[in-house]
Design an enzyme around this catalytic site. Structure first.
Site, PDB file in Angstrom:
ATOM      1  N   LYS A 100     -17.155  -7.468  34.053  1.00  0.00           N
ATOM      2  CA  LYS A 100     -16.549  -7.528  32.720  1.00  0.00           C
ATOM      3  C   LYS A 100     -16.160  -8.938  32.257  1.00  0.00           C
ATOM      4  CE  LYS A 100     -16.641  -3.416  31.158  1.00  0.00           C
ATOM      5  NZ  LYS A 100     -18.099  -3.529  31.286  1.00  0.00           N
ATOM      6  N   PRO A 133     -14.542  -8.976  39.803  1.00  0.00           N
ATOM      7  CA  PRO A 133     -15.905  -8.871  39.277  1.00  0.00           C
ATOM      8  C   PRO A 133     -16.559  -7.487  39.408  1.00  0.00           C
ATOM      9  CG  PRO A 133     -15.904 -10.050  41.374  1.00  0.00           C
ATOM     10  CD  PRO A 133     -14.471  -9.796  41.028  1.00  0.00           C
ATOM     11  N   HIS A 172     -31.542  -3.139  32.479  1.00  0.00           N
ATOM     12  CA  HIS A 172     -31.264  -2.155  33.521  1.00  0.00           C
ATOM     13  C   HIS A 172     -30.676  -0.906  32.860  1.00  0.00           C
ATOM     14  CE1 HIS A 172     -31.256  -4.635  37.478  1.00  0.00           C
ATOM     15  NE2 HIS A 172     -32.151  -5.098  36.623  1.00  0.00           N
ATOM     16  N   TYR A 205     -19.156   0.673  31.760  1.00  0.00           N
ATOM     17  CA  TYR A 205     -20.025  -0.360  32.358  1.00  0.00           C
ATOM     18  C   TYR A 205     -20.905  -1.021  31.297  1.00  0.00           C
ATOM     19  CZ  TYR A 205     -22.690  -2.632  36.073  1.00  0.00           C
ATOM     20  OH  TYR A 205     -23.251  -3.562  36.901  1.00  0.00           O
ATOM     21  N   TYR A 243     -24.021  -0.190  44.210  1.00  0.00           N
ATOM     22  CA  TYR A 243     -22.608  -0.357  44.532  1.00  0.00           C
ATOM     23  C   TYR A 243     -22.321   0.589  45.693  1.00  0.00           C
ATOM     24  CZ  TYR A 243     -21.805  -2.894  40.156  1.00  0.00           C
ATOM     25  OH  TYR A 243     -21.827  -3.826  39.149  1.00  0.00           O
TER      26      TYR A 243
HETATM   27  C1  LIG Z   1     -18.038 -16.937  41.548  1.00  0.00           C
HETATM   28  C2  LIG Z   1     -17.824 -16.129  40.302  1.00  0.00           C
HETATM   29  C3  LIG Z   1     -18.564 -14.968  40.108  1.00  0.00           C
HETATM   30  C4  LIG Z   1     -18.388 -14.225  38.944  1.00  0.00           C
HETATM   31  N1  LIG Z   1     -19.117 -13.097  38.783  1.00  0.00           N
HETATM   32  C5  LIG Z   1     -18.978 -12.391  37.653  1.00  0.00           C
HETATM   33  C6  LIG Z   1     -19.751 -11.232  37.412  1.00  0.00           C
HETATM   34  O1  LIG Z   1     -20.558 -10.806  38.246  1.00  0.00           O
HETATM   35  N2  LIG Z   1     -19.615 -10.584  36.225  1.00  0.00           N
HETATM   36  C7  LIG Z   1     -18.744 -11.044  35.257  1.00  0.00           C
HETATM   37  O2  LIG Z   1     -18.685 -10.476  34.161  1.00  0.00           O
HETATM   38  N3  LIG Z   1     -17.964 -12.113  35.463  1.00  0.00           N
HETATM   39  C8  LIG Z   1     -18.074 -12.797  36.627  1.00  0.00           C
HETATM   40  N4  LIG Z   1     -17.319 -13.899  36.806  1.00  0.00           N
HETATM   41  C9  LIG Z   1     -16.410 -14.291  35.734  1.00  0.00           C
HETATM   42  C10 LIG Z   1     -17.146 -15.039  34.624  1.00  0.00           C
HETATM   43  O3  LIG Z   1     -17.910 -16.073  35.200  1.00  0.00           O
HETATM   44  C11 LIG Z   1     -16.113 -15.564  33.639  1.00  0.00           C
HETATM   45  O4  LIG Z   1     -15.395 -14.457  33.129  1.00  0.00           O
HETATM   46  C12 LIG Z   1     -16.705 -16.364  32.483  1.00  0.00           C
HETATM   47  O5  LIG Z   1     -17.207 -17.592  32.946  1.00  0.00           O
HETATM   48  C13 LIG Z   1     -15.672 -16.620  31.393  1.00  0.00           C
HETATM   49  O6  LIG Z   1     -16.162 -17.546  30.452  1.00  0.00           O
HETATM   50  P1  LIG Z   1     -15.173 -18.593  29.783  1.00  0.00           P
HETATM   51  O7  LIG Z   1     -16.011 -19.395  28.853  1.00  0.00           O
HETATM   52  O8  LIG Z   1     -13.986 -17.893  29.268  1.00  0.00           O
HETATM   53  O9  LIG Z   1     -14.640 -19.494  30.991  1.00  0.00           O
HETATM   54  P2  LIG Z   1     -15.441 -20.538  31.905  1.00  0.00           P
HETATM   55  O10 LIG Z   1     -16.830 -20.112  32.108  1.00  0.00           O
HETATM   56  O11 LIG Z   1     -14.579 -20.752  33.103  1.00  0.00           O
HETATM   57  O12 LIG Z   1     -15.489 -21.852  31.021  1.00  0.00           O
HETATM   58  C14 LIG Z   1     -14.343 -22.657  30.826  1.00  0.00           C
HETATM   59  C15 LIG Z   1     -14.789 -24.088  30.688  1.00  0.00           C
HETATM   60  O13 LIG Z   1     -13.671 -24.899  30.368  1.00  0.00           O
HETATM   61  C16 LIG Z   1     -13.773 -26.129  31.062  1.00  0.00           C
HETATM   62  N5  LIG Z   1     -12.440 -26.693  31.197  1.00  0.00           N
HETATM   63  C17 LIG Z   1     -11.423 -26.261  31.982  1.00  0.00           C
HETATM   64  N6  LIG Z   1     -10.345 -27.035  31.835  1.00  0.00           N
HETATM   65  C18 LIG Z   1     -10.678 -27.998  30.936  1.00  0.00           C
HETATM   66  C19 LIG Z   1      -9.979 -29.109  30.397  1.00  0.00           C
HETATM   67  N7  LIG Z   1      -8.718 -29.394  30.763  1.00  0.00           N
HETATM   68  N8  LIG Z   1     -10.616 -29.906  29.511  1.00  0.00           N
HETATM   69  C20 LIG Z   1     -11.907 -29.637  29.142  1.00  0.00           C
HETATM   70  N9  LIG Z   1     -12.625 -28.593  29.647  1.00  0.00           N
HETATM   71  C21 LIG Z   1     -12.006 -27.787  30.522  1.00  0.00           C
HETATM   72  C22 LIG Z   1     -14.404 -25.727  32.410  1.00  0.00           C
HETATM   73  O14 LIG Z   1     -15.034 -26.823  33.025  1.00  0.00           O
HETATM   74  C23 LIG Z   1     -15.359 -24.639  31.998  1.00  0.00           C
HETATM   75  O15 LIG Z   1     -16.688 -25.113  31.791  1.00  0.00           O
HETATM   76  C24 LIG Z   1     -17.454 -14.649  37.962  1.00  0.00           C
HETATM   77  C25 LIG Z   1     -16.695 -15.792  38.179  1.00  0.00           C
HETATM   78  C26 LIG Z   1     -16.865 -16.528  39.339  1.00  0.00           C
HETATM   79  C27 LIG Z   1     -16.021 -17.755  39.551  1.00  0.00           C
END
Ligand SMILES: Cc1cc2nc3c(=O)[nH]c(=O)nc-3n(C[C@H](O)[C@H](O)[C@H](O)COP(=O)(O)OP(=O)(O)OC[C@H]3O[C@@H](n4cnc5c(N)ncnc54)[C@H](O)[C@@H]3O)c2cc1C
Length: 398
Positions: free
Chosen positions: A304, A300, A79, A392, A208
């Site tokens: 980011k 969101p 995009h 962005y 947006y």
């Molecule tokens: C509904 C929703 C919509 C979103 N939309 C956007 C968006 O449009 N744009 C954007 O940039 N971001 C968005 N986000 C945020 C984005 O999804 C997160 O920033 C991203 O997933 C971060 O990645 P991560 O690996 O740090 O954490 P996560 O993806 O949360 O991964 C963490 C992992 O650790 C595991 N875990 C947790 N505790 C334990 C434990 N005690 N033992 C073992 N494993 C564990 C979990 O099961 C999970 O799989 C959104 C989030 C949500 C909830």
């Protein structure tokens, strides 16, 4: 008598198999650094959970250049801009023209599928469906992760470095004592009502929209599935809304003289997403390092969250590589401060986009008009547009 605990040793123990944990595991393995990931959910649950969808060019480069696979480029959609819509009119922010960069529409579940497949292909040690995870001795030279495998085996991982990539409810973060940790936190007085619908895209790029009825985001997932959101009360009950009411609400937020008409379809997911900004400082305690949502979350609006998680991992990987291959702690010592520079820029960007585009229910007429003035100033000036476009698509460095 219970079975004795199985002990395994590795260089880096990673809690969390989301994008941050799996990406780090992949990069470390490529550099010959042993690591084990423990993840509490099963593969299928993570694969079918819909979350982020926009990747900055730096995230795409990290996925592509590190040899995960080429799917992000072959199946993701580039995009080159977004529309800011207010007063019923769209104003395109042309990323390519303004900053020479783009973003990619590529859902987070596909990122997970690619990373999980790459770890499997390269014989990585990723343990899904674990329970009762605990982290111990994080300030010693041998931090430990204890957990129970899906088959009931109790395991202790002894590592040199422990990484908390366990998302916003992080247990690793809690291993940093409260007296050495600052929790910076704000909550917003609104949330997003999000839907997934089986429909064709309503527009070629993301819209947006700020309207007198509140914010709406017309986003996409694929040619046949679309993601849309509208601003709502955090206490809203998503299940109380009929499909027709949802579509009418979305439509009235994008209404304008150009006759923009949303393409409707069956809604197969509807949920309310609360808005929070959080930063943990520092992102390190002894030999424990936090990455991704474990250390910070953003609303969101600026897309980011996932990108920050991958940016942390890029930095942390170089620091760990330098530590294990050259014995240097310099980059590890700088990790928290360096990562937090980008985190705070992203916090500001997400906060700014959120406040500019949303309407508080108690906003005075002055505040409503002021926000429209801000949008006019941004869209009416190349400098304003460039500021938005650079934030962005992702800043080139921290
Ligand atoms: C509904 C929703 C919509 C979103 N939309 C956007 C968006 O449009 N744009 C954007 O940039 N971001 C968005 N986000 C945020 C984005 O999804 C997160 O920033 C991203 O997933 C971060 O990645 P991560 O690996 O740090 O954490 P996560 O993806 O949360 O991964 C963490 C992992 O650790 C595991 N875990 C947790 N505790 C334990 C434990 N005690 N033992 C073992 N494993 C564990 C979990 O099961 C999970 O799989 C959104 C989030 C949500 C909830």
């Amino acid at each position: 008598m219970s079975a004795p605990r199985t002990t395994v040793t590795t260089q880096v123990g990673i809690v969390g198999g989301g994008p941050a944990g799996l990406m780090l595991s992949h990069l470390l393995a490529k550099a010959g650094i042993d690591n084990i990931v423990v993840e509490k959910r099963d593969h299928e649950t993570i694969r079918t959970t819909h979350r982020a969808g926009i990747l900055e060019h730096g995230s795409v480069k990290l996925l592509n250049d590190s040899g995960v696979n080429g799917r992000v480029l072959s199946e993701g959609h580039r995009h080159d801009g977004i529309d800011l819509r207010f007063g019923g009119r769209s104003h395109r922010i042309d990323f390519q023209d303004l900053v020479g960069e783009s973003v990619w529409l590529y859902p987070q579940n596909e990122v997970f599928v690619d990373l999980a497949a790459a770890r499997e292909r390269d014989s990585g040690d990723v343990r899904y469906s674990v329970r009762d995870t605990e982290v111990l001795d994080v300030t010693t030279a041998t931090p430990k992760i204890r957990f129970t495998e899906a088959d009931g085996t109790e395991v202790e991982i002894r590592c040199r470095i422990l990484v908390g990539a366990d998302g916003s409810q992080s247990i690793c973060r809690r291993a940093i004592p409260a007296d050495v940790r600052s929790d910076h936190f704000i909550e917003y007085p609104f949330a997003w009502f999000g839907i997934l619908t089986e429909a064709p895209p309503s527009a070629p790029e993301l819209i947006y929209a700020r309207s007198e009825h509140g914010f709406a985001l017309i986003s996409q997932r694929s040619e046949t599935v679309q993601r849309m959101y509208f601003q709502c009360d955090p206490a809203e009950d998503a299940s109380a809304w009929t499909e027709e009411r949802i579509w009418d609400e979305l439509q009235r937020r994008v209404e304008g003289p150009d006759g923009l008409e949303l393409k409707r379809g069956r809604i197969f997911e509807q949920m309310v997403l609360p808005f929070r900004s959080y930063v943990c400082e520092p992102l390190r305690h002894g030999n424990l390092f936090l990455a991704g949502d474990a250390g910070h979350t953003v609303p969101p609006t600026g897309a980011k969250g996932l990108n920050l998680a991958l940016a942390d991992v890029g930095l942390l990987f170089h620091a760990l590589d330098s530590f294990f291959s050259a014995g240097s702690s310099t980059l590890l010592d700088a990790y928290s401060e360096t990562a937090l520079r980008r985190v705070w820029k992203a916090q500001n960007f997400s906060y700014w986009m959120t406040s500019m585009l949303h309407t508080r229910s108690d906003a005075t007429p002055f505040e409503r008009k002021r926000s429209l003035g801000e949008l006019a100033a941004v869209t009416g000036s190349r400098y304003g547009q460039q500021y938005l476009a650079e934030g962005y698509t992702g800043w080139p460095d921290n």
